[in-house]
Design a protein around this motif. Structure first.
Motif, PDB file in Angstrom:
ATOM      1  N   ALA A   1     -52.086  11.631  43.805  1.00 19.63           N
ATOM      2  CA  ALA A   1     -51.121  10.960  44.797  1.00 19.63           C
ATOM      3  C   ALA A   1     -50.202  10.037  44.372  1.00 19.63           C
ATOM      4  O   ALA A   1     -49.038  10.076  44.448  1.00 19.63           O
ATOM      5  N   ARG A   2     -50.470   9.646  42.912  1.00 21.65           N
ATOM      6  CA  ARG A   2     -49.367   8.724  42.261  1.00 21.65           C
ATOM      7  C   ARG A   2     -48.562   9.613  41.677  1.00 21.65           C
ATOM      8  O   ARG A   2     -47.299   9.438  41.808  1.00 21.65           O
ATOM      9  N   VAL A   3     -48.782  10.793  41.107  1.00 18.85           N
ATOM     10  CA  VAL A   3     -47.663  11.628  40.593  1.00 18.85           C
ATOM     11  C   VAL A   3     -46.799  12.319  41.861  1.00 18.85           C
ATOM     12  O   VAL A   3     -45.515  12.116  41.913  1.00 18.85           O
ATOM     13  N   THR A   4     -47.528  12.743  43.121  1.00 18.07           N
ATOM     14  CA  THR A   4     -46.623  13.046  44.128  1.00 18.07           C
ATOM     15  C   THR A   4     -45.791  11.909  44.787  1.00 18.07           C
ATOM     16  O   THR A   4     -44.829  12.177  45.079  1.00 18.07           O
ATOM     17  N   ASN A   5     -46.390  10.740  44.849  1.00 18.88           N
ATOM     18  CA  ASN A   5     -45.590   9.633  45.487  1.00 18.88           C
ATOM     19  C   ASN A   5     -44.426   8.937  44.621  1.00 18.88           C
ATOM     20  O   ASN A   5     -43.730   8.142  44.916  1.00 18.88           O
ATOM     21  N   THR A   6     -44.819   9.058  43.426  1.00 18.34           N
ATOM     22  CA  THR A   6     -43.629   8.443  42.336  1.00 18.34           C
ATOM     23  C   THR A   6     -43.067   9.292  41.428  1.00 18.34           C
ATOM     24  O   THR A   6     -41.863   9.198  41.363  1.00 18.34           O
ATOM     25  N   VAL A   7     -43.699  10.051  40.523  1.00 17.45           N
ATOM     26  CA  VAL A   7     -43.016  11.077  39.591  1.00 17.45           C
ATOM     27  C   VAL A   7     -42.199  12.065  40.226  1.00 17.45           C
ATOM     28  O   VAL A   7     -41.017  12.142  39.723  1.00 17.45           O
ATOM     29  N   LEU A   8     -42.757  12.784  41.194  1.00 20.56           N
ATOM     30  CA  LEU A   8     -41.930  13.730  41.770  1.00 20.56           C
ATOM     31  C   LEU A   8     -40.747  13.251  42.514  1.00 20.56           C
ATOM     32  O   LEU A   8     -39.633  13.751  42.599  1.00 20.56           O
ATOM     33  N   PRO A   9     -40.703  12.206  43.265  1.00 26.91           N
ATOM     34  CA  PRO A   9     -39.757  11.653  43.942  1.00 26.91           C
ATOM     35  C   PRO A   9     -38.774  11.117  42.686  1.00 26.91           C
ATOM     36  O   PRO A   9     -37.466  11.428  43.018  1.00 26.91           O
ATOM     37  N   HIS A  10     -38.898  10.724  41.741  1.00 28.47           N
ATOM     38  CA  HIS A  10     -38.149  10.396  40.662  1.00 28.47           C
ATOM     39  C   HIS A  10     -37.328  11.551  40.055  1.00 28.47           C
ATOM     40  O   HIS A  10     -36.204  11.747  39.835  1.00 28.47           O
ATOM     41  N   LEU A  11     -37.980  12.717  39.842  1.00 26.33           N
ATOM     42  CA  LEU A  11     -37.531  13.886  39.476  1.00 26.33           C
ATOM     43  C   LEU A  11     -36.616  14.403  40.835  1.00 26.33           C
ATOM     44  O   LEU A  11     -35.327  15.091  40.083  1.00 26.33           O
ATOM     45  N   SER A  12     -36.919  14.390  41.655  1.00 25.47           N
ATOM     46  CA  SER A  12     -36.207  15.041  42.938  1.00 25.47           C
ATOM     47  C   SER A  12     -34.715  14.226  42.948  1.00 25.47           C
ATOM     48  O   SER A  12     -33.757  14.534  43.366  1.00 25.47           O
ATOM     49  N   TYR A  13     -34.838  12.996  42.786  1.00 21.25           N
ATOM     50  CA  TYR A  13     -33.656  12.051  42.737  1.00 21.25           C
ATOM     51  C   TYR A  13     -32.729  12.573  41.596  1.00 21.25           C
ATOM     52  O   TYR A  13     -31.521  12.547  42.046  1.00 21.25           O
ATOM     53  N   ALA A  14     -32.972  13.226  40.687  1.00 23.27           N
ATOM     54  CA  ALA A  14     -31.937  13.709  39.851  1.00 23.27           C
ATOM     55  C   ALA A  14     -31.317  14.845  40.393  1.00 23.27           C
ATOM     56  O   ALA A  14     -30.082  15.341  40.066  1.00 23.27           O
ATOM     57  N   PHE A  15     -31.948  15.679  41.293  1.00 25.89           N
ATOM     58  CA  PHE A  15     -31.599  16.841  41.985  1.00 25.89           C
ATOM     59  C   PHE A  15     -30.568  16.624  43.064  1.00 25.89           C
ATOM     60  O   PHE A  15     -30.262  17.521  43.605  1.00 25.89           O
ATOM     61  N   ASP A  16     -30.551  15.274  43.623  1.00 25.56           N
ATOM     62  CA  ASP A  16     -29.917  14.805  44.904  1.00 25.56           C
ATOM     63  C   ASP A  16     -28.462  14.929  44.865  1.00 25.56           C
ATOM     64  O   ASP A  16     -27.936  13.804  44.788  1.00 25.56           O
ATOM     65  N   GLY A  17     -27.782  16.027  44.423  1.00 22.48           N
ATOM     66  CA  GLY A  17     -26.372  16.053  44.582  1.00 22.48           C
ATOM     67  C   GLY A  17     -25.779  16.566  45.763  1.00 22.48           C
ATOM     68  O   GLY A  17     -26.621  16.772  46.803  1.00 22.48           O
ATOM     69  N   PRO A  18     -24.668  16.958  45.973  1.00 24.81           N
ATOM     70  CA  PRO A  18     -24.016  17.648  46.953  1.00 24.81           C
ATOM     71  C   PRO A  18     -25.084  18.888  47.596  1.00 24.81           C
ATOM     72  O   PRO A  18     -25.003  19.158  48.551  1.00 24.81           O
ATOM     73  N   THR A  19     -25.371  19.517  46.407  1.00 25.52           N
ATOM     74  CA  THR A  19     -26.406  20.845  46.819  1.00 25.52           C
ATOM     75  C   THR A  19     -27.692  20.439  46.308  1.00 25.52           C
ATOM     76  O   THR A  19     -28.039  20.939  44.829  1.00 25.52           O
ATOM     77  N   PRO A  20     -28.747  19.734  46.973  1.00 23.83           N
ATOM     78  CA  PRO A  20     -29.719  19.519  46.274  1.00 23.83           C
ATOM     79  C   PRO A  20     -30.725  20.904  45.867  1.00 23.83           C
ATOM     80  O   PRO A  20     -30.609  21.850  46.759  1.00 23.83           O
ATOM     81  N   ARG A  21     -31.292  20.663  44.967  1.00 21.75           N
ATOM     82  CA  ARG A  21     -32.120  22.045  44.416  1.00 21.75           C
ATOM     83  C   ARG A  21     -33.515  21.675  44.629  1.00 21.75           C
ATOM     84  O   ARG A  21     -34.173  20.657  44.833  1.00 21.75           O
ATOM     85  N   PRO A  22     -34.275  22.856  45.131  1.00 19.74           N
ATOM     86  CA  PRO A  22     -35.762  22.852  45.603  1.00 19.74           C
ATOM     87  C   PRO A  22     -36.459  22.740  44.339  1.00 19.74           C
ATOM     88  O   PRO A  22     -36.138  23.469  43.518  1.00 19.74           O
ATOM     89  N   LEU A  23     -37.664  22.056  44.547  1.00 19.94           N
ATOM     90  CA  LEU A  23     -38.566  21.734  43.502  1.00 19.94           C
ATOM     91  C   LEU A  23     -39.927  22.421  43.920  1.00 19.94           C
ATOM     92  O   LEU A  23     -40.356  22.012  44.909  1.00 19.94           O
ATOM     93  N   ARG A  24     -40.425  23.357  43.232  1.00 19.00           N
ATOM     94  CA  ARG A  24     -41.845  24.036  43.198  1.00 19.00           C
ATOM     95  C   ARG A  24     -42.552  23.496  42.374  1.00 19.00           C
ATOM     96  O   ARG A  24     -42.080  23.423  41.143  1.00 19.00           O
ATOM     97  N   THR A  25     -43.886  22.926  42.759  1.00 16.02           N
ATOM     98  CA  THR A  25     -44.528  22.027  41.688  1.00 16.02           C
ATOM     99  C   THR A  25     -46.022  22.663  41.583  1.00 16.02           C
ATOM    100  O   THR A  25     -46.381  22.903  42.772  1.00 16.02           O
TER     101      THR A  25
END
Length: 194
Positions: A155-179
């Motif tokens: 839960a900690r990884v899902t709620n903290t680490v993954l959003p941090h990584l997804s934030y790096a992909f939040d550009g005009p064309t966000p990339r899907p993340l498969r974990t």
């Protein structure tokens, strides 16, 4: 390694294993005189076969060498398929009119590992990132400390680490993340020996 490569590996290894077992059983049966005592005492290559090799050596041995080179090439291809990482080692973070921003998959994986280890209850982490087309794949292994609350760690990884990584992909064309998350117990070596 992809499921397709795993399937091909299993088929090839099973076929090679069957062939080797059959050859070994036939050799044991022949040496044990099951096919007759004369056959057990006969040489591995009979005289007519040896004469044939001698008479046709000008074309046979170069052909055999070419076949061996093809087999060696297939072996090299097979080994490279085992160690090849799927996807690109560079991940595109943003694309705009001014250019494209890319990052090393290894550097992003190091950031994910550091962010994961900073979470309570997680002793170690190993991350591997790759980019396949428009999809970013994350394979994350966690070593959870005692009292081994796996649900809390994930839960900690899902709620903290993954959003941090997804934030790096939040550009005009966000990339899907498969974990994919794999969890193990972070036991001391001495505890395992008891």
């Amino acid at each position: 390694m992809t499921p397709r490569v795993d399937r091909i590996n299993r088929v090839f290894l099973i076929l090679i294993g069957i062939v080797l077992v059959v050859i070994g059983v036939l050799a044991l049966l022949q040496s044990g005189s099951v096919f007759g005592s004369a056959r057990a005492k006969s040489p591995v290559v009979s005289d007519p076969t040896a004469h044939w090799y001698g008479a046709n050596g000008t074309w046979f041995w170069p052909t055999a060498g070419a076949v061996m080179l093809v087999i060696a090439g297939l072996c090299v291809w097979w080994v490279s398929a085992q160690i090849r990482t799927q996807g690109s080692t560079r991940i595109e973070l943003d694309r705009g009119h001014d250019g494209t921003v890319t990052a090393s998959a290894a550097a992003l994986a190091d950031c994910v590992e550091a962010d994961t280890i900073a979470q309570p209850g997680i002793a170690r982490a190993r991350a591997k990132l790759s980019s396949v087309g428009e999809i970013t794949r994350l394979h994350l292994t966690l070593w959870v400390e005692s009292p081994y609350d796996i649900a809390d760690a994930v839960a900690r990884v899902t709620n903290t680490v993954l959003p941090h990584l997804s934030y790096a992909f939040d550009g005009p064309t966000p990339r899907p993340l498969r974990t994919t998350i794999h969890v193990e117990a972070a036991e001391a070596p001495a505890a395992r020996l008891r």
